[in-house]
Design a protein around this motif. Structure first.
Motif, PDB file in Angstrom:
ATOM      1  N   SER A 384       0.835  -1.202   0.000  1.00  0.00           N
ATOM      2  CA  SER A 384       0.000   0.000   0.000  1.00  0.00           C
ATOM      3  C   SER A 384       0.872   1.255   0.000  1.00  0.00           C
ATOM      4  N   LYS A 385       0.197   2.404  -0.082  1.00  0.00           N
ATOM      5  CA  LYS A 385       0.893   3.691  -0.016  1.00  0.00           C
ATOM      6  C   LYS A 385       0.937   4.232   1.414  1.00  0.00           C
ATOM      7  N   ILE A 386       0.482   3.429   2.364  1.00  0.00           N
ATOM      8  CA  ILE A 386       0.371   3.893   3.744  1.00  0.00           C
ATOM      9  C   ILE A 386       1.739   4.309   4.291  1.00  0.00           C
ATOM     10  N   GLY A 387       1.786   5.495   4.857  1.00  0.00           N
ATOM     11  CA  GLY A 387       3.003   5.972   5.497  1.00  0.00           C
ATOM     12  C   GLY A 387       3.997   6.636   4.581  1.00  0.00           C
ATOM     13  N   ILE A 388       3.985   6.273   3.300  1.00  0.00           N
ATOM     14  CA  ILE A 388       4.973   6.861   2.382  1.00  0.00           C
ATOM     15  C   ILE A 388       4.330   7.565   1.185  1.00  0.00           C
ATOM     16  N   GLY A 389       3.043   7.229   0.917  1.00  0.00           N
ATOM     17  CA  GLY A 389       2.358   7.863  -0.219  1.00  0.00           C
ATOM     18  C   GLY A 389       1.452   9.000   0.226  1.00  0.00           C
ATOM     19  N   TYR A 390       0.840   9.672  -0.741  1.00  0.00           N
ATOM     20  CA  TYR A 390      -0.012  10.820  -0.440  1.00  0.00           C
ATOM     21  C   TYR A 390      -1.338  10.715  -1.187  1.00  0.00           C
ATOM     22  N   ASP A 391      -2.379  11.273  -0.582  1.00  0.00           N
ATOM     23  CA  ASP A 391      -3.681  11.444  -1.230  1.00  0.00           C
ATOM     24  C   ASP A 391      -3.947  12.932  -1.354  1.00  0.00           C
ATOM     25  N   ARG A 392      -4.673  13.300  -2.408  1.00  0.00           N
ATOM     26  CA  ARG A 392      -5.029  14.713  -2.567  1.00  0.00           C
ATOM     27  C   ARG A 392      -6.503  14.911  -2.284  1.00  0.00           C
ATOM     28  N   VAL A 393      -6.775  15.899  -1.468  1.00  0.00           N
ATOM     29  CA  VAL A 393      -8.159  16.316  -1.222  1.00  0.00           C
ATOM     30  C   VAL A 393      -8.238  17.758  -1.703  1.00  0.00           C
TER      31      VAL A 393
END
Length: 408
Positions: A384-393
């Motif tokens: 997953s991207k947990i902890g190292i990835g980003y989401d955009r809101v």
């Protein structure tokens, strides 16, 4: 005379070197040795011995060894005490085999080792896990006509106890009693610790009480050994009684004493009593160690008080008492206890504080989940991207939180 000036001799230099060493300026004294060489003035046995003794006292064992070799290369007589210093220095660094080589050089050069040199080597071999070699040296000492003293017997017993050879250690105790060899507190503490760790707590307790009968003063090591044994086998109330006796007998209650009891109280779910002991330790001005904080933080995590553990961690951080693996230990123990949600929340809190790089915490959590037998969640986190990835809101970029692992 040289150009109207009196040229200093070896005695003059030795006087200066001795003065610098006494003043704690060993480096300055070493520089004078090199000055002697630069003016072709040969240092003598006294020069080298003064410097070797100073280096040994300051724990600069490499320099002590180098001076010993230099004496040999220059054909300077190497006295028995020089060998003792080098053997002692090497043994303190855990280099028992190198120490043994110097010991054999001493014997080869016609010098006789004393009980202290033998004992130093025996202790080093025992601490390196080479108990058979230690016992061989012990027998060789007796063959050489030297009578082992209470320290010699003490290091043998300590080594046997650490090796789990308790019955042999007890035989030495019986021998010492029968032959009127003094049995000191170190001797007793080794046996009490060994018996306690082997689960033979009643025997350890009996020896502890015997010390009074034998007029052998009990020290902190004896108390700590028995307190540790009692706490680990669930007899924490008895351990606390001993803790109070320590103060009455004038024994120091060390950070190790508090750590043992805090850990034991948490194991018995006596959380508030554990916290009272922690506060008592801090109030007495005893600086927590990495081990004491680990006992506290793990105990608090298992009792569901992660936030409290983090608060104490924040308070202690300026003191430098926090172990590098503090968060790793806390995350691991939470995962092992099946409290993955709390572990994820803690991981997010660590990243939010900026204490650790996110990749490091992610790896810690993956390993903790895997070791706790939760391979599925570990694999989910890994891919997953947990902890190292980003989401955009909208226009806001936010790191993917660890806690959404349980929502995937």
């Amino acid at each position: 005379m040289e150009n109207g000036k009196i040229r200093p001799d070896v005695v003059s230099y030795n006087t200066m070197i001795k003065g610098y060493c006494k003043a704690g300026k060993t480096q300055k004294a070493m520089e004078l040795l090199r000055v002697m060489e630069s003016i072709n003035l040969e240092p003598d046995k006294i020069t080298y011995m003064t410097l070797m003794q100073a280096c040994y006292s300051e724990g600069i064992f490499d320099s002590c060894l180098a001076l010993y070799h230099e004496m040999g290369e220059k054909g300077c007589e190497v006295p028995p005490h020089a060998y003792s210093l080098v053997v002692g220095g090497l043994c303190k660094e855990g280099k028992c085999l190198e120490g043994y080589v110097v010991f054999e050089n001493m014997i080869r050069n016609g010098l006789k080792a004393n009980v202290a040199v033998y004992t130093t080597l025996i202790d080093a071999f025992a601490k390196c896990g080479k108990m058979e070699e230690a016992l061989e040296l012990f027998e060789r000492m007796k063959t050489d006509g030297l009578e082992p003293d209470e320290v010699s017997y003490g290091v043998i017993v300590n080594g046997l106890c650490k090796s789990g050879r308790l019955d042999e250690a007890m035989e030495y105790l019986r021998f010492c009693r029968a032959n009127k060899v003094a049995v000191n507190a170190m001797f007793y503490s080794s046996l009490i610790d060994g018996l306690g760790k082997a689960g033979r707590v009643d025997e350890a307790q009996k020896l502890f009480e015997e010390m009074v009968e034998k007029d052998c003063p009990r020290d902190s090591y004896c108390y700590n050994a028995l307190i540790d044994a009692l706490a680990k086998c669930g007899r924490v109330n008895e351990a606390l009684m001993l803790f109070n006796r320590m103060k009455d007998e004038g024994c120091d209650q060390t950070v190790y004493t508090y750590t043992i009891l805090i850990s034991g109280l948490f194991r018995e779910r006596k959380n508030e009593e554990a916290m009272k002991l922690w506060d008592m330790m801090i109030d007495k001005g005893i600086t927590p160690t990495a081990a004491s904080f680990r006992a506290l933080s793990i105990g608090l995590c298992l009792s569901g008080k992660v936030t409290r553990a983090c608060k104490i961690l924040d308070d202690l951080a300026p003191m430098g008492a926090i172990p590098e693996t503090a968060f790793e230990d806390m995350i691991y123990v939470l995962c092992k206890a099946g409290r993955v949600k709390e572990a994820c929340k803690l991981a997010d809190g660590i990243v939010d504080r900026g204490r650790e790089i996110p990749g490091r915490i992610r790896t810690v959590l993956i390993n903790a989940l895997r070791k706790a037998g939760n391979a599925n969640l570990a694999m989910k986190l890994m891919h997953s991207k947990i902890g190292i990835g980003y989401d955009r809101v909208g226009s806001i970029k936010r790191r993917v939180k660890f806690r959404i692992l349980l929502e995937i």
